[in-house]
Motif scaffolding. Structure first.
Motif, PDB file in Angstrom:
ATOM      1  N   GLY A  61      -1.006  10.209 -10.159  1.00 49.22           N
ATOM      2  CA  GLY A  61      -1.560   9.621 -10.786  1.00 49.22           C
ATOM      3  C   GLY A  61      -1.410   7.788 -11.072  1.00 49.22           C
ATOM      4  O   GLY A  61      -2.799   7.570 -10.728  1.00 49.22           O
ATOM      5  N   LEU A  62      -1.103   7.527 -10.529  1.00 52.26           N
ATOM      6  CA  LEU A  62      -0.074   5.829 -10.261  1.00 52.26           C
ATOM      7  C   LEU A  62      -1.380   5.382  -9.681  1.00 52.26           C
ATOM      8  O   LEU A  62      -1.890   4.520  -9.391  1.00 52.26           O
ATOM      9  CB  LEU A  62       1.171   4.985 -10.006  1.00 52.26           C
ATOM     10  N   GLN A  63      -1.774   5.931  -8.456  1.00 48.35           N
ATOM     11  CA  GLN A  63      -2.525   5.902  -7.475  1.00 48.35           C
ATOM     12  C   GLN A  63      -4.399   5.144  -8.396  1.00 48.35           C
ATOM     13  O   GLN A  63      -5.080   5.035  -7.521  1.00 48.35           O
ATOM     14  CB  GLN A  63      -2.703   6.133  -5.877  1.00 48.35           C
ATOM     15  N   TRP A  64      -5.026   6.078  -9.558  1.00 48.80           N
ATOM     16  CA  TRP A  64      -5.628   5.397 -10.035  1.00 48.80           C
ATOM     17  C   TRP A  64      -5.786   4.041 -10.402  1.00 48.80           C
ATOM     18  O   TRP A  64      -6.146   3.915 -11.315  1.00 48.80           O
ATOM     19  CB  TRP A  64      -6.852   6.701 -10.591  1.00 48.80           C
ATOM     20  N   PHE A  65      -4.388   4.220 -10.173  1.00 43.45           N
ATOM     21  CA  PHE A  65      -4.187   2.618 -11.650  1.00 43.45           C
ATOM     22  C   PHE A  65      -3.730   0.882 -10.451  1.00 43.45           C
ATOM     23  O   PHE A  65      -3.050   1.942  -9.342  1.00 43.45           O
ATOM     24  CB  PHE A  65      -3.019   2.772 -12.383  1.00 43.45           C
ATOM     25  N   ASP A  66      -4.005   0.358 -10.828  1.00 48.65           N
ATOM     26  CA  ASP A  66      -4.606  -0.982 -10.299  1.00 48.65           C
ATOM     27  C   ASP A  66      -3.050  -1.703 -10.655  1.00 48.65           C
ATOM     28  O   ASP A  66      -3.310  -2.069 -11.331  1.00 48.65           O
ATOM     29  CB  ASP A  66      -5.690  -1.205  -9.992  1.00 48.65           C
ATOM     30  N   TYR A  67      -2.115  -1.483  -9.470  1.00 50.72           N
ATOM     31  CA  TYR A  67      -1.003  -2.548 -10.232  1.00 50.72           C
ATOM     32  C   TYR A  67      -0.856  -4.119 -11.079  1.00 50.72           C
ATOM     33  O   TYR A  67      -0.841  -4.102 -11.417  1.00 50.72           O
ATOM     34  CB  TYR A  67      -0.130  -2.354  -9.306  1.00 50.72           C
ATOM     35  N   ARG A  68      -2.169  -4.716 -10.136  1.00 51.94           N
ATOM     36  CA  ARG A  68      -2.634  -6.135 -10.425  1.00 51.94           C
ATOM     37  C   ARG A  68      -2.472  -6.035 -12.143  1.00 51.94           C
ATOM     38  O   ARG A  68      -2.298  -7.065 -12.674  1.00 51.94           O
ATOM     39  CB  ARG A  68      -4.226  -6.379 -10.271  1.00 51.94           C
ATOM     40  N   ARG A  69      -3.229  -5.016 -12.442  1.00 47.49           N
ATOM     41  CA  ARG A  69      -3.562  -4.889 -13.875  1.00 47.49           C
ATOM     42  C   ARG A  69      -2.156  -5.121 -14.885  1.00 47.49           C
ATOM     43  O   ARG A  69      -1.831  -5.216 -16.299  1.00 47.49           O
ATOM     44  CB  ARG A  69      -3.888  -3.160 -14.880  1.00 47.49           C
TER      45      ARG A  69
END
Length: 367
Positions: A61-69
């Motif tokens: 699920g984390l892969q749909w989230f941009d870590y830069r946020r």
């Protein structure tokens, strides 16, 4: 996104993580197949695997989230860290002379494990704007205070191991952040000179552990018991080990905490030198991949984030293996991905998820 994951995930990192957790589950099962305080090995292994699959879902699920946020989440996560550590002080439960856990229904949570990752994110956000500007004590002071507050709260629990993990993470981030080497020399020199004063702030059991590290035989049936039994277990495994469920030190309960802090001793006894090498090689590959991901990150925040995660894993591996083999004092630090523990497993899995996320956005470099 599924195609992107399939093409761009760091599959070496994924395979090594799954292999370590599989190894850990087998060894946990072997170490605890005799009932232990009402819990059988089926309960412990099942719980470990259940949370592995739950966390694997979180990783995907984390892969749909941009870590830069996460860059803008630094301060809120820092506040959450302080609140969690204060909650342990006031409503936490005690065990083995320390107050480190919070009971949530049937689940016991150790907030200091989760705060390792929260602090990595917070520190990355703070140090990012100071990269290549860390050339004076004035520039370091805000960072020292920032990290010092949660470190002291964890030390108060008391949990010397986790507080040292915070410092290890900080050192790794400062190194890649371009800290001036002259400052490092001064700080290390001062630390060496002031180290004897640290003796007076240690708890009595922590002092005893240091004395036992220097000479385990001064208290062979007390503070020195853990390390003596651990060295016997590892040494008796020789090259190929005694086999799963066949280790006398772990199976006959001579080895305390054999499914958590001293699980590497079980690996040594039952799987031998070969099993230890395999476990360490898998851990090394994960650490190496974190370095590669940090080096190839597209931005400074991602570089610091990957560096912090790698520093956390490196330090925990060195300390855990060091204490089980008798070359470091005993400290309550689990072996990443192998030791039993829902909190530690969740922290490590989410850390891997962030590394994979950074890898998907990195520059195309060949290693």
């Amino acid at each position: 996104m599924w195609q992107k994951i399939w093409r761009e995930w760091d599959w070496t990192l994924v395979i090594c993580t799954v292999a370590l957790i599989a190894l850990g589950s087998v060894v946990i099962g072997s170490a605890t197949h005799i009932n232990r305080e009402g819990l059988s090995f089926d309960d412990l292994v099942a719980k470990q695997l259940l949370f592995f699959f739950i966390n694997m879902g979180v990783v995907i699920g984390l892969q749909w989230f941009d870590y830069r946020r996460l860059r803008s989440w630094g301060r809120p996560l820092y506040v959450i860290t302080i609140v969690l550590l204060l909650a342990v002080m006031f409503v936490g439960t005690s065990a083995l002379g320390a107050q480190r856990w919070i009971q949530i229904g049937p689940i016991t949570v150790q907030p200091s494990e989760f705060t390792k990752l929260l602090m990595i994110i917070s520190m990355a956000g703070m140090i990012e704007s100071r990269v290549n500007k860390l050339d004076s004590f004035k520039s370091l002071l805000p960072i020292v205070i920032f990290v010092g507050i949660p470190t002291l709260l964890v030390f108060k629990q008391p949990d010397l191991g986790t507080s040292l993990v915070y410092l290890a993470i900080l050192c790794g981030m400062l190194f890649v952040g371009g800290i001036r080497m002259r400052l490092v020399q001064i700080i290390v020199g001062a630390a060496v000179i002031l180290a004897p004063l640290g003796w007076f702030v240690l708890q009595e059991y922590q002092k005893q552990r240091i004395l036992v590290f220097l000479n385990p035989n001064i208290d062979p049936f007390g503070a020195g018991y853990h390390i003596i039994q651990s060295k016997i277990a590892i040494g008796s495994g020789m090259i190929l080990g005694k086999g799963l469920f066949e280790g006398t030190q772990s199976q006959l309960n001579f080895l305390p905490e054999n499914h958590t802090d001293f699980i590497f001793s079980v690996v040594g006894e039952e799987l031998g030198f070969v099993g230890c090498v395999i476990a360490l090689l898998l851990l090394f590959v994960i650490i190496y991949r974190s370095i590669v991901i940090a080096r190839s990150a597209n931005d400074t925040f991602g570089m610091l984030l990957a560096t912090g995660i790698g520093s956390m894993i490196v330090f925990q591996v060195l300390v855990n293996v060091g204490m089980t083999t008798g070359i470091m004092p005993v400290t309550g630090i689990p072996l990443p991905f192998i030791s039993y523990g829902v909190s530690a497993l969740t922290t490590n899995m989410i850390s891997v998820g962030l590394l994979l996320n950074i890898a998907m956005h990195r520059k195309k470099l060949m290693f």
